[in-house]
Write a protein that holds these residues in place. Structure first.
Motif, PDB file in Angstrom:
ATOM      1  N   ARG A 282       0.851  -1.157  -0.105  1.00  0.00           N
ATOM      2  CA  ARG A 282       0.064  -0.013   0.029  1.00  0.00           C
ATOM      3  C   ARG A 282       0.870   1.343   0.118  1.00  0.00           C
ATOM      4  O   ARG A 282       1.928   1.143   0.514  1.00  0.00           O
ATOM      5  CB  ARG A 282      -0.989  -0.004   0.974  1.00  0.00           C
ATOM      6  CG  ARG A 282      -0.611   0.461   2.473  1.00  0.00           C
ATOM      7  CD  ARG A 282       0.623  -0.156   3.355  1.00  0.00           C
ATOM      8  NE  ARG A 282       0.584   0.145   4.691  1.00  0.00           N
ATOM      9  CZ  ARG A 282       1.342   1.255   5.219  1.00  0.00           C
ATOM     10  NH1 ARG A 282       2.043   2.024   4.202  1.00  0.00           N
ATOM     11  NH2 ARG A 282       1.293   1.283   6.423  1.00  0.00           N
TER      12      ARG A 282
ATOM     13  N   ALA B 107       0.275   5.210   1.195  1.00  0.00           N
ATOM     14  CA  ALA B 107      -0.631   5.909   2.260  1.00  0.00           C
ATOM     15  C   ALA B 107      -0.269   7.014   2.557  1.00  0.00           C
ATOM     16  O   ALA B 107       0.039   7.562   3.671  1.00  0.00           O
ATOM     17  CB  ALA B 107      -0.558   4.747   3.511  1.00  0.00           C
ATOM     18  N   PRO B 108      -0.666   8.219   1.374  1.00  0.00           N
ATOM     19  CA  PRO B 108      -0.138   9.242   1.816  1.00  0.00           C
ATOM     20  C   PRO B 108      -1.447  10.167   2.582  1.00  0.00           C
ATOM     21  O   PRO B 108      -2.485   9.787   2.324  1.00  0.00           O
ATOM     22  CB  PRO B 108      -0.290   9.974   0.303  1.00  0.00           C
ATOM     23  CG  PRO B 108      -0.994   9.214  -0.423  1.00  0.00           C
ATOM     24  CD  PRO B 108      -1.030   7.949   0.147  1.00  0.00           C
ATOM     25  N   SER B 109      -0.917  11.110   3.159  1.00  0.00           N
ATOM     26  CA  SER B 109      -2.047  12.101   3.952  1.00  0.00           C
ATOM     27  C   SER B 109      -2.447  13.467   2.840  1.00  0.00           C
ATOM     28  O   SER B 109      -1.377  14.007   2.669  1.00  0.00           O
ATOM     29  CB  SER B 109      -1.492  12.542   5.085  1.00  0.00           C
ATOM     30  OG  SER B 109      -1.245  11.629   6.190  1.00  0.00           O
TER      31      SER B 109
ATOM     32  N   GLU C  40      -4.687   8.839   4.156  1.00  0.00           N
ATOM     33  CA  GLU C  40      -4.626   8.401   5.575  1.00  0.00           C
ATOM     34  C   GLU C  40      -5.277  10.163   5.670  1.00  0.00           C
ATOM     35  O   GLU C  40      -4.421  11.179   5.992  1.00  0.00           O
ATOM     36  CB  GLU C  40      -3.237   8.595   5.967  1.00  0.00           C
ATOM     37  CG  GLU C  40      -2.886   7.104   5.650  1.00  0.00           C
ATOM     38  CD  GLU C  40      -1.869   6.295   6.538  1.00  0.00           C
ATOM     39  OE1 GLU C  40      -1.177   6.853   7.190  1.00  0.00           O
ATOM     40  OE2 GLU C  40      -2.009   4.979   6.694  1.00  0.00           O
TER      41      GLU C  40
ATOM     42  N   TYR D 180      -2.862   8.078  14.307  1.00  0.00           N
ATOM     43  CA  TYR D 180      -2.241   7.257  13.261  1.00  0.00           C
ATOM     44  C   TYR D 180      -2.097   5.737  13.702  1.00  0.00           C
ATOM     45  O   TYR D 180      -2.082   4.791  12.996  1.00  0.00           O
ATOM     46  CB  TYR D 180      -1.048   7.950  12.794  1.00  0.00           C
ATOM     47  CG  TYR D 180      -0.042   7.208  12.148  1.00  0.00           C
ATOM     48  CD1 TYR D 180      -0.110   6.560  10.818  1.00  0.00           C
ATOM     49  CD2 TYR D 180       1.524   6.546  12.811  1.00  0.00           C
ATOM     50  CE1 TYR D 180       0.652   5.747  10.179  1.00  0.00           C
ATOM     51  CE2 TYR D 180       1.945   5.739  12.224  1.00  0.00           C
ATOM     52  CZ  TYR D 180       1.830   5.482  10.818  1.00  0.00           C
ATOM     53  OH  TYR D 180       2.748   4.520  10.159  1.00  0.00           O
TER      54      TYR D 180
ATOM     55  N   VAL E  99      -3.358   2.823  11.505  1.00  0.00           N
ATOM     56  CA  VAL E  99      -2.767   2.018  10.466  1.00  0.00           C
ATOM     57  C   VAL E  99      -2.756   0.457  10.738  1.00  0.00           C
ATOM     58  O   VAL E  99      -3.008  -0.217   9.710  1.00  0.00           O
ATOM     59  CB  VAL E  99      -1.293   2.591  10.609  1.00  0.00           C
ATOM     60  CG1 VAL E  99      -0.475   2.245  11.714  1.00  0.00           C
ATOM     61  CG2 VAL E  99      -0.415   2.408   9.295  1.00  0.00           C
TER      62      VAL E  99
ATOM     63  N   ARG F 205       7.596   1.775   3.693  1.00  0.00           N
ATOM     64  CA  ARG F 205       7.599   3.071   3.979  1.00  0.00           C
ATOM     65  C   ARG F 205       8.899   3.579   4.580  1.00  0.00           C
ATOM     66  O   ARG F 205       9.688   2.902   4.729  1.00  0.00           O
ATOM     67  CB  ARG F 205       6.315   3.333   5.288  1.00  0.00           C
ATOM     68  CG  ARG F 205       6.723   2.279   6.359  1.00  0.00           C
ATOM     69  CD  ARG F 205       5.620   2.577   7.464  1.00  0.00           C
ATOM     70  NE  ARG F 205       5.964   1.645   8.913  1.00  0.00           N
ATOM     71  CZ  ARG F 205       4.929   1.432   9.461  1.00  0.00           C
ATOM     72  NH1 ARG F 205       3.731   1.711   9.556  1.00  0.00           N
ATOM     73  NH2 ARG F 205       5.308   0.795  10.465  1.00  0.00           N
TER      74      ARG F 205
ATOM     75  N   LEU G 254       9.503   5.959  10.188  1.00  0.00           N
ATOM     76  CA  LEU G 254       8.347   5.098  10.895  1.00  0.00           C
ATOM     77  C   LEU G 254       8.788   3.858  11.506  1.00  0.00           C
ATOM     78  O   LEU G 254       8.312   3.178  12.066  1.00  0.00           O
ATOM     79  CB  LEU G 254       7.293   5.010  10.158  1.00  0.00           C
ATOM     80  CG  LEU G 254       6.561   6.085   9.956  1.00  0.00           C
ATOM     81  CD1 LEU G 254       5.629   5.865   8.388  1.00  0.00           C
ATOM     82  CD2 LEU G 254       5.606   6.715  10.994  1.00  0.00           C
TER      83      LEU G 254
HETATM   84  N1  GLU Z   1       0.760   8.407   6.139  1.00  0.00           N
HETATM   85  C1  GLU Z   1       2.067   8.390   6.638  1.00  0.00           C
HETATM   86  C2  GLU Z   1       2.595   9.451   5.746  1.00  0.00           C
HETATM   87  O1  GLU Z   1       2.031  10.096   4.878  1.00  0.00           O
HETATM   88  C3  GLU Z   1       2.420   6.909   6.163  1.00  0.00           C
HETATM   89  C4  GLU Z   1       2.245   6.056   6.940  1.00  0.00           C
HETATM   90  C5  GLU Z   1       2.578   4.443   6.799  1.00  0.00           C
HETATM   91  O2  GLU Z   1       2.972   4.220   5.464  1.00  0.00           O
HETATM   92  O3  GLU Z   1       2.332   3.941   7.726  1.00  0.00           O
HETATM   93  O4  GLU Z   1       3.868   9.512   5.967  1.00  0.00           O
END
Ligand code: GLU
Length: 298
Positions: A11, A13-15, A47, A204, A208, A222, A226
């Protein structure tokens, strides 16, 4: 990564709270190429739990930028703002086991404690650990404050949670050459982390892990910012009886001053690069994506 027979699900997963920059392109292209190399699928997840900061025009721009990069993803686009019920259910199950408690403190209260005491412990992101003030409230006081409508966040009771987990907490990490390592996690570094914010009924971390499980994600690719949070994610997965994906935390792209590219530091957007005539092929080449993914797949 390509040698097993399970179907891989990745996946990105951008905000949608700003425009994507080169760091996002790197992560998105890595996910895309790894999905292709493993014969798996790629999902796109917005996200967007922070509904105040996320905007439809940024979401639209994400679709355009990813299409420009040559990505395609499995429909429909997943959206965290549609899953608040699932997050609430997970939190209720933790609450029923006494693993979360309401916290009425302001952020400034927590920072205040840290400022007063030199050497106060901090989490891996540098924020002071929560001193446990609201954990010590009596049940009657807690009820009274909630009944009076005082806004509360929900924090994990880390000591209680760790006491329930009898196994060693670890995750499977793929290195840049595809080699696997088991990383032993120490979620206590995060203290009584926030799992639901006062203004947003999830954080978050809870979103997640619930989403990765619900969407059958097998491989989380990612940024390495993280990496440490994965300790907390693994703890939540174990407590909620959710499957553990494999992880690859890739390096972060940095600017000339060595700072990681970020929206807040106004890194140049992909759309600005596009307007300047950069092509997606140039970016792929510049970022060395194919070469990197080849290392995993071979
Ligand atoms: N939404 C997060 C971001 O934009 C990514 C989170 C993830 O990949 O777990 O940095």
């Amino acid at each position: 990564m390509t040698r097993s027979y399970i179907s891989h699900v990745f996946r990105f997963a951008p905000s949608p709270n700003g425009y994507l920059h080169l760091g996002h392109a790197f992560s998105a292209l890595m996910n895309n190429e790894m999905a292709i190399a493993s014969g798996g699928n790629l999902l796109l997840r917005m996200e967007d739990i922070d509904v105040e900061r996320c905007r439809p025009e940024f979401e639209q721009a994400i679709y355009e930028d990813l299409a420009w990069l040559g990505l395609s993803w499995e429909a429909p686009v997943r959206r965290q703002s549609e899953h608040f019920d699932a997050y609430a259910e997970a939190l209720t199950s933790l609450e029923a086991r006494g693993l979360v408690y309401p916290c009425f403190c302001a952020r400034s209260d927590v920072i205040g404690v840290a400022a007063e005491r030199p050497g106060w412990p901090r989490d891996p992101d540098g924020s002071p650990l929560y001193p446990g003030t609201c954990k010590r409230l009596s049940p009657a006081e807690r009820r009274a404050r909630l009944a009076a409508g005082q806004p509360a966040a929900l924090r994990i009771d880390m000591a209680a949670a760790m006491a329930q987990v009898r196994q060693r907490i670890a995750w499977r990490e793929y290195g840049t050459a595809g080699e696997r390592r088991d990383i032993y996690a120490d979620p206590r570094q995060w203290g009584d982390a926030v799992l639901a914010r006062k203004d947003i009924p999830a954080s978050y971390h809870i979103a997640v892990v619930v989403d990765d499980a619900m969407q059958g994600i097998t491989d989380v690719v990612r940024g390495e910012d993280l990496f440490m949070a994965t300790s907390l994610h693994r703890l939540l997965q174990i407590l909620l009886d959710l499957p553990a994906p494999s992880y690859h935390h890739h390096e972060l792209l940095r600017d000339a001053a060595g700072r990681k590219l970020s929206k807040s530091l106004r890194a140049k957007s992909l759309r600005a690069m596009h307007r300047e005539g950069v092509t997606a092929a140039d970016l792929n080449e510049q970022l060395g994506i194919k070469r990197r993914v080849f290392a995993f797949a071979s």
